[in-house]
Structures are given as structure tokens and as C-alpha cells.
Motif scaffolding. Sequence first.
Motif, PDB file in Angstrom:
ATOM      1  N   LEU A 146       0.831  -1.211   0.000  1.00 15.31           N
ATOM      2  CA  LEU A 146       0.000   0.000   0.000  1.00 15.31           C
ATOM      3  C   LEU A 146       0.863   1.258   0.000  1.00 15.31           C
ATOM      4  N   GLN A 147       2.016   1.200   0.660  1.00 16.32           N
ATOM      5  CA  GLN A 147       2.905   2.361   0.667  1.00 16.32           C
ATOM      6  C   GLN A 147       3.451   2.648  -0.732  1.00 16.32           C
ATOM      7  N   ARG A 148       3.705   1.587  -1.493  1.00 16.85           N
ATOM      8  CA  ARG A 148       4.175   1.786  -2.864  1.00 16.85           C
ATOM      9  C   ARG A 148       3.116   2.480  -3.718  1.00 16.85           C
ATOM     10  N   PHE A 149       1.835   2.151  -3.514  1.00 15.02           N
ATOM     11  CA  PHE A 149       0.765   2.838  -4.227  1.00 15.02           C
ATOM     12  C   PHE A 149       0.717   4.304  -3.818  1.00 15.02           C
ATOM     13  N   SER A 150       0.895   4.575  -2.504  1.00 18.15           N
ATOM     14  CA  SER A 150       0.869   5.963  -2.028  1.00 18.15           C
ATOM     15  C   SER A 150       2.006   6.773  -2.637  1.00 18.15           C
ATOM     16  N   ASP A 151       3.201   6.185  -2.678  1.00 16.35           N
ATOM     17  CA  ASP A 151       4.349   6.899  -3.234  1.00 16.35           C
ATOM     18  C   ASP A 151       4.160   7.180  -4.725  1.00 16.35           C
ATOM     19  N   CYS A 152       3.659   6.180  -5.420  1.00 19.26           N
ATOM     20  CA  CYS A 152       3.463   6.359  -6.864  1.00 19.26           C
ATOM     21  C   CYS A 152       2.394   7.417  -7.142  1.00 19.26           C
ATOM     22  N   ALA A 153       1.306   7.396  -6.367  1.00 17.86           N
ATOM     23  CA  ALA A 153       0.254   8.402  -6.553  1.00 17.86           C
ATOM     24  C   ALA A 153       0.757   9.788  -6.200  1.00 17.86           C
ATOM     25  N   ALA A 154       1.614   9.893  -5.192  1.00 19.45           N
ATOM     26  CA  ALA A 154       2.172  11.196  -4.817  1.00 19.45           C
ATOM     27  C   ALA A 154       3.054  11.757  -5.929  1.00 19.45           C
ATOM     28  N   GLU A 155       3.789  10.891  -6.617  1.00 19.60           N
ATOM     29  CA  GLU A 155       4.622  11.357  -7.725  1.00 19.60           C
ATOM     30  C   GLU A 155       3.770  11.897  -8.864  1.00 19.60           C
ATOM     31  N   ILE A 156       2.597  11.288  -9.072  1.00 12.98           N
ATOM     32  CA  ILE A 156       1.745  11.723 -10.182  1.00 12.98           C
ATOM     33  C   ILE A 156       1.026  13.030  -9.834  1.00 12.98           C
ATOM     34  N   THR A 177      -3.339   5.566   1.157  1.00 15.69           N
ATOM     35  CA  THR A 177      -3.986   4.481   0.428  1.00 15.69           C
ATOM     36  C   THR A 177      -4.723   3.577   1.397  1.00 15.69           C
ATOM     37  N   ILE A 178      -5.975   3.260   1.086  1.00 15.01           N
ATOM     38  CA  ILE A 178      -6.757   2.301   1.857  1.00 15.01           C
ATOM     39  C   ILE A 178      -7.215   1.194   0.920  1.00 15.01           C
ATOM     40  N   LEU A 179      -7.499   0.023   1.484  1.00 20.35           N
ATOM     41  CA  LEU A 179      -7.861  -1.148   0.688  1.00 20.35           C
ATOM     42  C   LEU A 179      -9.212  -1.664   1.133  1.00 20.35           C
ATOM     43  N   LYS A 180     -10.051  -1.980   0.157  1.00 18.30           N
ATOM     44  CA  LYS A 180     -11.366  -2.553   0.416  1.00 18.30           C
ATOM     45  C   LYS A 180     -11.558  -3.779  -0.470  1.00 18.30           C
ATOM     46  N   VAL A 181     -12.576  -4.544  -0.113  1.00 16.41           N
ATOM     47  CA  VAL A 181     -12.927  -5.715  -0.916  1.00 16.41           C
ATOM     48  C   VAL A 181     -13.825  -5.269  -2.056  1.00 16.41           C
ATOM     49  N   LEU A 182     -13.524  -5.719  -3.233  1.00 18.64           N
ATOM     50  CA  LEU A 182     -14.285  -5.335  -4.421  1.00 18.64           C
ATOM     51  C   LEU A 182     -15.667  -5.973  -4.373  1.00 18.64           C
TER      52      LEU A 182
END
Length: 592
Positions: A545-555, A562-567
Motif C-alpha cells: 500500500l505504501q508503494r501505491f501511495s508513493d506512486c500516486a504522490a509522484e503523479i 492508500t486504503i484497501l477494500k474488498v471489491l
Amino acid sequence: MYQALYRKWRPQTFDDVIGQQHITETLKNQVRSSRLSHAYIFIGTRGTGKTTCARILARAVNCEHPVDGNPCGTCAACRGIADGSILDVVELDAASNNGVDNVRALREEAVFSPAAVKKRVYIIDEVHMLSASAFNALLKIIEEPPEHLIFILATTELQKVPATILSRCQRHSFRRIDTAELAAYVEHVANAEHFAITHEAAELIARLAEGGVRDALSLLDQCSAHEKIDVDAVYTTMGLAGKRRIEELFDRIIDHDTESALKSFSKMWMDGKDPIGTLGELFTLMRDVLMLRVAPKGGAELISGGHEIALLRRYAARLTSEELTAGMGTLQDALVAAKSARSPRTSAELCLVTLCSSLLKQDMPDFNARLSRIEEELAAGTFSLAPRGGSPASAPREADEEPFEESVKERPPLPEDDDLPWDEEPPAPATPQRAPWEDEADELDPAQFAEPQPEDELPKRAPQPERKPEPLPAREPADPAPPAAAESPAFWGELCRKIGARLPADMRIYPGDDSKLRGELRGNVLTLEAEGGFVYNRFNRAEILQRFSDCAAEITGRSVNTILKVLDPARRETRSLDELKKFPETHVIGQS
């Protein structure tokens, strides 16, 4: 050619073995009655006589004229076994012959009858070093040996010998030799070798040998270079500090005097004392003090005897059991670290600094030690808030600041319970004293200073009706902040392209597949929805989840959580049949 003392004085009969009468008498009776076992196992620490008794037993069972169960030492069999010319008695070292091939060769030779004596004897020393396959190869012949075969196994580690071997052997446990008995034997050997030795030096050698005769004779052999073997000669030869210097170092530790302790250790270092040996002596001293602390009546029988018991009792009165156990734990860790450290001296010095300061270690044994010290001082009425040795000095007080202890001493004592005025009525408030000018002011009439005014000229105000406060108009609730707008779908596509290189190889297939994983960014919160089960568990990790946060911050250029839920299964996008037909690997059943 000079021969080492432990080889020169090796016992030749059972009667010469010291400290193992419970074993030697049993073996002598078996030889006298010819009721011998086919397999023996001798267990005990080093230098207690296991191999010696095995050799004596091998000569005794083959002796032509045994004397009360002992080998005569003069017949051809005794002399041939002693000098190794008779090959029917074989002694093997399992440490260097521990393979299954060695045991198979032994088994093939053992079936043949002896050529020169009555019994073929195999002595296997350090038998616990055999491999598992070697033990299995040895098991069958030990279980059903020929009539002419005897096995004598010796080991220092019984737990490593399989139970199948132990159950087929007659077990004899060798004990450590008592210090007094071993010291007498050392004096006997020294007198026979014309060494000038004192009784105290013999006792010290016996204590250092820790119950092993071979070690004691080796130490005596090492000290024989001195014209007179006394306590100082033994300490000098062994590189030990000596009980007097160790006691002095221990006093410094108890007083929490780090500087003096390091100076004492430095002097011992310059005199050539081994740091590991010094810590070992200190450990032995603390162990003796602990024995007297936890067992005041019977502890005298448990101590090593290296220090006077009166001094040990004084140490035990000054230290708690928790302090001793914490200190011994520190010493034990330092001994292990010093053996593998580049500088054992530095390891020893760090250990001494830690022992002198009760605030450097923060583990549970040290907390227990400090708590036990506080409890004892509270019980004795000697508790003080002053920090113990090794702690930083207290900050200097201001010149006009009153010390805490002095201010407490100067305060008057509290009254007794009977004198406390809890139930008394409070005294009436005293009339305040008035100044003279206040009394003169009361005598003056203010009316004589007022200007006369006609009564009709004074305006008379009509009484006004009492107004009630008007209620404030109720405020309408403010509109809640509108939810943050979701980012454009292009953001999720760019995030999927960038995050792929940052994910493990088995997880890179999920970004871009909306049926497995989808995401939405609202404000600073990125919400990921993953398919329940395996996919959700793979992404439900902090580092992912931290990797998603870092990537989104770069964009986006801003911080993103980042939070995660069940689809939700209802939201999963399913591909149409026409879309699936585009893939050549897809075959639709029922259609051509």
C-alpha cells in the motif's frame, strides 16, 4: 625422554584409580567371578578415568594370573596389551573414525577369534561422535556378539548416544573427584617428583582442575618450572589475577566506583592477566556469593572454596539475589562475546562499566535487581534519592536554591493525630485595625459639602418596565463540505503503468484488470478495491500500500494515503462473449 605427568602416573590397576571406588569395586568383582558383560559404556567428564578403566579392564579379562580382580602386570598378556603388541585389544577414536565404513571393517574383524589372548576387546573412545549410519552398523554386533568379544564405549555426552545402544550396554557413570581428595593426590605426586609445593597451591590446582585428575596433573606439570610452587606461582603460571585482586575488583563494583574498577583491571592487564580469565574468576566469586545468599545454611558446601567464607558472607549481606543474578548474566554474555571479539580487553572493560552502573542496562533482570535494592533500602530505612554510581552527576543548584534534604529537615514536625484541629470551630475573624484618618473620615458628613438644589429641578424618571431578552434567531446548519471530486480515469491508467515495475512479479498482472483490482483517488485518499480472497490478501500489506501511495504522490504532487477494500462482486466488470472470442485460445462450447 621426559614423559608428561598424567601419562607417567596413569593408574595400572583398579586400586590405583582415585575417586571412582563405586565403579572399580564392581569391575573387580565381575573379573573375580567371571561374570562379565559383553558391552560396557563409561560416562563422565574429561579426565575422570574412563579410558584408563577401560584399558585396565581389557588387561584384567585377559590376565593369566589376576590378583583380586586386578591385572598382574607381569604376564605376557598384560605386557603385550600395555605396549600394544597384542592386536586383539583395539582402541579406536570415534572422533576420527566415525564413518559407517570404519564400523563395517570393525564388524568384519570382530567375528574372528583372538590369536594371543582369551577375549577380543574393542575400546571406542568418544563414541558419541559416530554418525547415525555407523551406530546402526554397530547395533547388530553389540546386540548379539560372539563369545570372545567385549565392547567398551566411552563418552562425555550421553545424550548423543542412541537409546538402542544404551539399552544393550552396562552403564557406569564416573563422577568428578572431590577437591580435598584431588588436592591430596596432587601433593602425593608432587612429593614423589620432588616438587616443593604448598598445601594452598595444591588446593588451588585442584579447584582449577574442576574434578579432573588429568587436568590437575597437567597444571602441576606446568607449574613445576618454579623452584617453589605456591599460590602466587600458580596464579602467575596460569595468567590468573588471584583471589586478592579479584576481591579488590569486586569491592569496586559493589561500590559502583567505575574509575577504580577500570584502574584495577588495567593493572591486571599490564601484568599479563588474561581478560577472559579475569572475568571467569569474577564470575566464580559472584557464583559463590549467590550460593551463600540463597542458601545461608547449606551454601558452604556448594562454594568452590577459592575465597574465605567470612568474606563471602559479607558480600552476600551487601547484595541481593537479583543483583547477583543480573551481574552473572552480564558476565556470562561478556565471556561469550570476548571469546570471539577482536579485542577481549575492550569487551571486559565494557562489562565492568555495565556492572558498575545500574542504569546502563535496561533489561528485565536489571530492573528486578534495582527494584530489590530499593525494597531492601526501604525496609532498612536507608533509602536515598541520590543516584547510584555510574549515573550522571546531578545538575548544580543555584546559589539561593535550598537543597531538598535540608528543606525537609528544617520543616517543623507534624502534630499528632490527637492534636489536629479537625473538629474545632474556626475562630471568628478578627476585626481589622483601622487607620486614624479612616476614623476621622467617618465623622465627616458628606451633606455639608453638597450644593443645595431645588427639589423640583431634579428630573424624575418614570419606572421602566422590565424587558425580557429577545431570543436569538436560530442559525441554519452550514452546508457540509462537498466531497472531493474523483480524479479522472486517466490518473488510474497512469498509476497502473507506473506501479507495475514496483510490484512483485506475481502481482503485476492485476493493475489494469478492473475485474481484479480498481482504484479511485478522491482528494488525498486513494481507495483500492481488490477481489476478495487471494488477491485481497496479496495487496493487504503495508509495504504494498505504501508503494501505491508513493506512486500516486509522484503523479499528483501531493501526499496521498492508500486504503484497501474488498471489491463488490456486483461492481466487477465481466467481459462479453464477443470480446472473449477475440482471443485465439478461447473456445465457445456449443458454437462452431
